[in-house]
Scaffold this motif. Structure first.
Motif, PDB file in Angstrom:
ATOM      1  N   LEU A  18       0.827  -1.202   0.000  1.00  0.00           N
ATOM      2  CA  LEU A  18       0.000   0.000   0.000  1.00  0.00           C
ATOM      3  C   LEU A  18       0.864   1.256   0.000  1.00  0.00           C
ATOM      4  CD1 LEU A  18      -2.840   1.194   0.088  1.00  0.00           C
ATOM      5  CD2 LEU A  18      -2.720   1.094   2.586  1.00  0.00           C
ATOM      6  N   TYR A  19       1.923   1.243   0.784  1.00  0.00           N
ATOM      7  CA  TYR A  19       2.833   2.385   0.837  1.00  0.00           C
ATOM      8  C   TYR A  19       3.527   2.584  -0.508  1.00  0.00           C
ATOM      9  CZ  TYR A  19       6.670   5.395   2.361  1.00  0.00           C
ATOM     10  OH  TYR A  19       7.572   6.420   2.493  1.00  0.00           O
ATOM     11  N   LEU A  23       3.450   5.821  -3.009  1.00  0.00           N
ATOM     12  CA  LEU A  23       4.632   6.488  -3.546  1.00  0.00           C
ATOM     13  C   LEU A  23       4.533   6.629  -5.063  1.00  0.00           C
ATOM     14  CD1 LEU A  23       7.585   4.907  -1.521  1.00  0.00           C
ATOM     15  CD2 LEU A  23       6.394   7.078  -1.120  1.00  0.00           C
ATOM     16  N   PHE A  24       4.097   5.549  -5.724  1.00  0.00           N
ATOM     17  CA  PHE A  24       3.970   5.596  -7.180  1.00  0.00           C
ATOM     18  C   PHE A  24       2.926   6.629  -7.600  1.00  0.00           C
ATOM     19  CE2 PHE A  24       1.285   4.107 -10.731  1.00  0.00           C
ATOM     20  CZ  PHE A  24       2.151   4.449 -11.768  1.00  0.00           C
ATOM     21  N   PHE A  25       1.755   6.594  -6.976  1.00  0.00           N
ATOM     22  CA  PHE A  25       0.700   7.532  -7.347  1.00  0.00           C
ATOM     23  C   PHE A  25       1.097   8.971  -7.013  1.00  0.00           C
ATOM     24  CE2 PHE A  25      -2.404   3.872  -7.185  1.00  0.00           C
ATOM     25  CZ  PHE A  25      -2.747   3.959  -8.520  1.00  0.00           C
ATOM     26  N   THR A  26       1.897   9.152  -5.971  1.00  0.00           N
ATOM     27  CA  THR A  26       2.388  10.486  -5.637  1.00  0.00           C
ATOM     28  C   THR A  26       3.267  11.018  -6.757  1.00  0.00           C
ATOM     29  OG1 THR A  26       2.302  10.079  -3.252  1.00  0.00           O
ATOM     30  CG2 THR A  26       3.776  11.805  -4.006  1.00  0.00           C
ATOM     31  N   ARG A  38      -8.633   8.705  -4.705  1.00  0.00           N
ATOM     32  CA  ARG A  38      -8.720   9.603  -3.556  1.00  0.00           C
ATOM     33  C   ARG A  38      -8.080   9.032  -2.308  1.00  0.00           C
ATOM     34  NH1 ARG A  38     -14.722  12.468  -3.575  1.00  0.00           N
ATOM     35  NH2 ARG A  38     -14.494  13.594  -5.570  1.00  0.00           N
ATOM     36  N   TRP A  39      -8.083   7.686  -2.196  1.00  0.00           N
ATOM     37  CA  TRP A  39      -7.542   7.083  -0.980  1.00  0.00           C
ATOM     38  C   TRP A  39      -6.032   7.275  -0.845  1.00  0.00           C
ATOM     39  CZ3 TRP A  39      -3.722   3.704  -2.075  1.00  0.00           C
ATOM     40  CH2 TRP A  39      -3.750   3.042  -3.294  1.00  0.00           C
TER      41      TRP A  39
END
Length: 276
Positions: A18-19, A23-26, A38-39
Protein backbone atom coordinates in the motif's frame (compact mmCIF):
# COMPACT_ATOMS: atom_id res chain seq x y z
CA UNK A 1 11.02 19.22 -13.37
CA UNK A 2 10.04 22.66 -12.39
CA UNK A 3 9.15 23.49 -8.82
CA UNK A 4 5.75 23.06 -7.14
CA UNK A 5 4.45 24.24 -3.82
CA UNK A 6 4.21 21.95 -0.83
CA UNK A 7 2.91 22.12 2.69
CA UNK A 8 4.77 20.24 5.34
CA UNK A 9 3.19 17.80 7.75
CA UNK A 10 4.49 14.83 9.68
CA UNK A 11 4.94 11.76 7.46
CA UNK A 12 2.88 8.71 8.33
CA UNK A 13 4.57 5.44 9.14
CA UNK A 14 3.54 3.21 6.26
CA UNK A 15 5.10 0.07 4.87
CA UNK A 16 4.26 -2.69 2.44
CA UNK A 17 2.50 -2.73 -0.92
CA UNK A 18 0.00 0.00 0.00
CA UNK A 19 2.83 2.39 0.84
CA UNK A 20 4.60 1.58 -2.45
CA UNK A 21 1.38 2.27 -4.35
CA UNK A 22 1.07 5.60 -2.56
CA UNK A 23 4.63 6.49 -3.55
CA UNK A 24 3.97 5.60 -7.18
CA UNK A 25 0.70 7.53 -7.35
CA UNK A 26 2.39 10.49 -5.64
CA UNK A 27 5.04 10.58 -8.37
CA UNK A 28 2.37 10.17 -11.04
CA UNK A 29 0.29 13.01 -9.60
CA UNK A 30 3.30 15.30 -9.31
CA UNK A 31 4.60 14.79 -12.86
CA UNK A 32 1.41 14.29 -14.88
CA UNK A 33 -2.16 15.51 -15.16
CA UNK A 34 -3.53 12.02 -14.64
CA UNK A 35 -6.04 11.64 -11.78
CA UNK A 36 -5.22 9.30 -8.93
CA UNK A 37 -7.50 7.49 -6.46
CA UNK A 38 -8.72 9.60 -3.56
CA UNK A 39 -7.54 7.08 -0.98
CA UNK A 40 -3.92 7.83 -1.89
CA UNK A 41 -3.84 11.21 -0.16
CA UNK A 42 -0.63 13.23 -0.08
CA UNK A 43 2.29 13.87 2.25
CA UNK A 44 5.45 15.80 1.25
CA UNK A 45 7.51 12.99 2.78
CA UNK A 46 6.13 10.59 0.16
CA UNK A 47 7.45 12.67 -2.72
CA UNK A 48 11.01 12.41 -1.45
CA UNK A 49 10.79 8.61 -1.51
CA UNK A 50 8.71 8.54 -4.70
CA UNK A 51 11.88 9.30 -6.68
CA UNK A 52 12.30 5.53 -7.06
CA UNK A 53 9.26 5.51 -9.35
CA UNK A 54 10.24 8.38 -11.65
CA UNK A 55 11.22 5.96 -14.47
CA UNK A 56 7.89 4.17 -14.02
CA UNK A 57 6.11 7.47 -14.61
CA UNK A 58 8.22 7.61 -17.77
CA UNK A 59 6.70 4.29 -18.84
CA UNK A 60 3.21 5.76 -18.70
CA UNK A 61 4.16 8.96 -20.53
CA UNK A 62 5.94 6.88 -23.18
CA UNK A 63 2.95 4.56 -23.68
CA UNK A 64 0.61 7.53 -24.05
CA UNK A 65 2.88 9.22 -26.58
CA UNK A 66 3.35 5.96 -28.50
CA UNK A 67 -0.40 5.33 -28.60
CA UNK A 68 -1.10 8.81 -29.96
CA UNK A 69 1.67 8.34 -32.52
CA UNK A 70 0.34 4.96 -33.70
CA UNK A 71 -3.22 6.27 -34.03
CA UNK A 72 -2.17 9.48 -35.77
CA UNK A 73 0.12 7.58 -38.16
CA UNK A 74 -2.95 5.81 -39.55
CA UNK A 75 -4.36 9.15 -40.72
CA UNK A 76 -1.49 11.53 -41.32
CA UNK A 77 2.14 11.55 -42.54
CA UNK A 78 5.02 10.76 -40.19
CA UNK A 79 5.89 14.38 -39.27
CA UNK A 80 2.30 15.10 -38.25
CA UNK A 81 2.04 11.91 -36.20
CA UNK A 82 5.29 12.74 -34.39
CA UNK A 83 4.12 16.30 -33.73
CA UNK A 84 0.81 15.13 -32.26
CA UNK A 85 2.62 12.56 -30.12
CA UNK A 86 4.95 15.24 -28.77
CA UNK A 87 2.06 17.59 -28.07
CA UNK A 88 0.30 14.79 -26.20
CA UNK A 89 3.37 14.26 -24.01
CA UNK A 90 3.63 17.97 -23.27
CA UNK A 91 -0.05 18.15 -22.35
CA UNK A 92 0.12 15.03 -20.20
CA UNK A 93 3.02 16.40 -18.15
CA UNK A 94 1.80 19.99 -18.14
CA UNK A 95 5.05 21.08 -19.84
CA UNK A 96 6.61 20.47 -16.44
CA UNK A 97 10.02 19.34 -17.70
CA UNK A 98 10.07 21.75 -20.65
CA UNK A 99 9.53 24.62 -18.23
CA UNK A 100 12.48 23.44 -16.16
CA UNK A 101 14.69 23.23 -19.25
CA UNK A 102 13.75 26.77 -20.32
CA UNK A 103 14.45 28.15 -16.83
CA UNK A 104 17.80 26.37 -16.76
CA UNK A 105 18.70 27.91 -20.13
CA UNK A 106 17.91 31.37 -18.75
CA UNK A 107 19.90 30.77 -15.56
CA UNK A 108 22.97 29.30 -17.20
CA UNK A 109 22.89 31.33 -20.40
CA UNK A 110 24.28 34.64 -19.23
CA UNK A 111 27.52 35.58 -17.47
CA UNK A 112 25.94 36.24 -14.08
CA UNK A 113 26.77 35.32 -10.50
CA UNK A 114 25.59 32.12 -8.84
CA UNK A 115 23.06 34.05 -6.78
CA UNK A 116 21.73 35.87 -9.83
CA UNK A 117 21.52 32.61 -11.81
CA UNK A 118 19.43 31.02 -9.04
CA UNK A 119 17.22 34.11 -8.93
CA UNK A 120 16.67 33.97 -12.70
CA UNK A 121 15.79 30.28 -12.55
CA UNK A 122 13.25 30.99 -9.82
CA UNK A 123 11.59 33.73 -11.90
CA UNK A 124 8.47 32.50 -13.70
CA UNK A 125 9.09 34.85 -16.61
CA UNK A 126 10.86 33.45 -19.68
CA UNK A 127 13.96 35.14 -21.10
CA UNK A 128 15.58 35.03 -24.52
CA UNK A 129 17.84 32.08 -23.63
CA UNK A 130 14.85 30.09 -22.44
CA UNK A 131 12.75 30.83 -25.53
CA UNK A 132 15.56 30.01 -27.95
CA UNK A 133 16.57 26.93 -25.96
CA UNK A 134 13.12 25.33 -25.78
CA UNK A 135 12.38 26.05 -29.45
CA UNK A 136 15.70 24.51 -30.51
CA UNK A 137 15.13 21.51 -28.26
CA UNK A 138 11.61 20.80 -29.53
CA UNK A 139 12.63 21.22 -33.18
CA UNK A 140 15.54 18.81 -32.67
CA UNK A 141 13.31 16.29 -30.95
CA UNK A 142 10.70 16.47 -33.71
CA UNK A 143 13.27 16.24 -36.50
CA UNK A 144 14.96 13.20 -34.94
CA UNK A 145 11.75 11.28 -34.26
CA UNK A 146 10.19 11.90 -37.66
CA UNK A 147 13.35 10.57 -39.34
CA UNK A 148 13.05 7.21 -37.55
CA UNK A 149 11.04 4.28 -38.89
CA UNK A 150 7.57 3.87 -37.28
CA UNK A 151 8.57 0.86 -35.17
CA UNK A 152 11.73 2.68 -34.11
CA UNK A 153 9.70 5.71 -32.99
CA UNK A 154 7.67 3.52 -30.65
CA UNK A 155 10.83 1.83 -29.36
CA UNK A 156 12.65 5.15 -28.89
CA UNK A 157 9.76 6.66 -26.95
CA UNK A 158 9.50 3.57 -24.78
CA UNK A 159 13.16 3.73 -23.81
CA UNK A 160 13.91 7.47 -23.75
CA UNK A 161 11.20 8.58 -21.32
CA UNK A 162 12.12 6.15 -18.48
CA UNK A 163 15.85 6.50 -19.13
CA UNK A 164 15.83 10.30 -19.11
CA UNK A 165 13.92 10.37 -15.83
CA UNK A 166 16.39 7.89 -14.34
CA UNK A 167 19.27 10.15 -15.41
CA UNK A 168 17.55 12.98 -13.53
CA UNK A 169 17.43 10.82 -10.40
CA UNK A 170 21.20 10.36 -10.71
CA UNK A 171 21.56 14.02 -9.74
CA UNK A 172 19.36 13.51 -6.70
CA UNK A 173 21.38 10.43 -5.74
CA UNK A 174 24.87 11.94 -6.09
CA UNK A 175 24.60 15.75 -5.96
CA UNK A 176 23.47 18.40 -3.48
CA UNK A 177 20.33 20.47 -3.74
CA UNK A 178 21.51 24.07 -3.76
CA UNK A 179 18.58 26.05 -2.42
CA UNK A 180 18.39 26.59 1.33
CA UNK A 181 14.66 27.10 0.93
CA UNK A 182 12.78 25.70 -2.02
CA UNK A 183 9.36 24.46 -3.06
CA UNK A 184 10.88 21.23 -4.31
CA UNK A 185 12.86 20.55 -1.14
CA UNK A 186 10.98 17.32 -0.24
CA UNK A 187 11.90 15.99 -3.69
CA UNK A 188 15.48 17.13 -3.74
CA UNK A 189 17.10 15.31 -0.84
CA UNK A 190 19.42 12.46 -1.71
CA UNK A 191 18.06 9.03 -2.57
CA UNK A 192 18.86 5.89 -0.66
CA UNK A 193 20.91 3.31 -2.53
CA UNK A 194 18.01 0.84 -2.56
CA UNK A 195 15.69 3.45 -4.03
CA UNK A 196 18.20 4.26 -6.74
CA UNK A 197 18.63 0.56 -7.51
CA UNK A 198 14.87 0.16 -8.02
CA UNK A 199 14.81 3.22 -10.27
CA UNK A 200 17.68 1.72 -12.28
CA UNK A 201 15.81 -1.55 -12.77
CA UNK A 202 12.71 0.33 -13.93
CA UNK A 203 14.82 2.26 -16.46
CA UNK A 204 16.60 -0.84 -17.78
CA UNK A 205 13.53 -3.05 -18.26
CA UNK A 206 12.12 -1.15 -21.28
CA UNK A 207 15.53 -1.30 -22.96
CA UNK A 208 15.70 -5.05 -22.44
CA UNK A 209 12.16 -5.39 -23.77
CA UNK A 210 13.03 -3.53 -26.97
CA UNK A 211 16.08 -5.72 -27.49
CA UNK A 212 14.13 -8.95 -26.91
CA UNK A 213 11.37 -7.86 -29.30
CA UNK A 214 13.90 -6.83 -31.93
CA UNK A 215 12.36 -3.36 -32.34
CA UNK A 216 15.74 -1.65 -32.71
CA UNK A 217 19.31 -2.87 -33.11
CA UNK A 218 21.38 -2.99 -29.96
CA UNK A 219 23.99 -0.78 -31.62
CA UNK A 220 21.51 2.06 -32.02
CA UNK A 221 20.25 1.53 -28.48
CA UNK A 222 23.79 1.75 -27.12
CA UNK A 223 24.42 4.90 -29.16
CA UNK A 224 21.24 6.45 -27.77
CA UNK A 225 22.04 5.52 -24.18
CA UNK A 226 25.60 6.83 -24.46
CA UNK A 227 24.55 10.14 -25.97
CA UNK A 228 21.80 10.56 -23.37
CA UNK A 229 24.26 9.82 -20.55
CA UNK A 230 26.77 12.28 -22.00
CA UNK A 231 24.12 15.01 -22.20
CA UNK A 232 23.09 14.39 -18.57
CA UNK A 233 26.70 14.32 -17.40
CA UNK A 234 27.47 17.57 -19.19
CA UNK A 235 24.50 19.32 -17.62
CA UNK A 236 25.37 17.92 -14.18
CA UNK A 237 28.90 19.28 -14.61
CA UNK A 238 27.52 22.67 -15.61
CA UNK A 239 25.21 22.77 -12.59
CA UNK A 240 27.99 21.75 -10.22
CA UNK A 241 30.43 24.26 -11.62
CA UNK A 242 28.00 27.17 -11.86
CA UNK A 243 25.63 26.55 -8.97
CA UNK A 244 27.41 24.09 -6.69
CA UNK A 245 24.61 21.55 -7.12
CA UNK A 246 21.22 21.25 -8.80
CA UNK A 247 17.72 22.66 -8.59
CA UNK A 248 14.30 21.31 -9.53
CA UNK A 249 14.59 23.12 -12.85
CA UNK A 250 17.90 21.35 -13.38
CA UNK A 251 16.21 17.98 -13.07
CA UNK A 252 13.75 18.97 -15.79
CA UNK A 253 16.59 20.17 -17.98
CA UNK A 254 18.40 16.84 -17.62
CA UNK A 255 15.24 14.93 -18.50
CA UNK A 256 14.56 16.96 -21.62
CA UNK A 257 18.10 17.14 -22.94
CA UNK A 258 18.90 13.47 -22.34
CA UNK A 259 15.59 12.38 -23.92
CA UNK A 260 16.38 14.37 -27.05
CA UNK A 261 19.97 13.12 -27.05
CA UNK A 262 18.72 9.54 -26.97
CA UNK A 263 16.68 10.13 -30.14
CA UNK A 264 19.71 11.64 -31.85
CA UNK A 265 21.88 8.68 -30.86
CA UNK A 266 19.30 6.17 -32.08
CA UNK A 267 19.06 8.05 -35.39
CA UNK A 268 22.78 8.57 -35.97
CA UNK A 269 24.51 7.03 -38.99
CA UNK A 270 26.80 4.55 -37.31
CA UNK A 271 30.22 3.47 -38.64
CA UNK A 272 30.16 0.33 -40.79
CA UNK A 273 31.98 -1.69 -38.13
CA UNK A 274 29.34 -0.72 -35.54
CA UNK A 275 26.14 -1.20 -37.53
CA UNK A 276 23.99 -4.32 -37.25
Amino acid sequence: MSEKEFTSSPPPHSTGLLYQLRLFFTALQFFTRLPIPRWVGFEPHWLQHATRYFPLVGWIVAWACALVYLLAAQLWPQPVAVLLSTVAGIWLTGAFHEDGFADACDGLGGAVSRERALEIMRDSRLGSYGVIGIIALLLTKLAALQALLPLQVVAALGMAHPLSRWLATCLIWRMDYVREEGKVKPLAQQMRHGEFLLATVLAVLPVMGVIVLGMMSWQRIVAGVLLAAMAAAWLAWRFQRRLGGYTGDGLGAVQQLSETAFYLGALATLPSWWRA
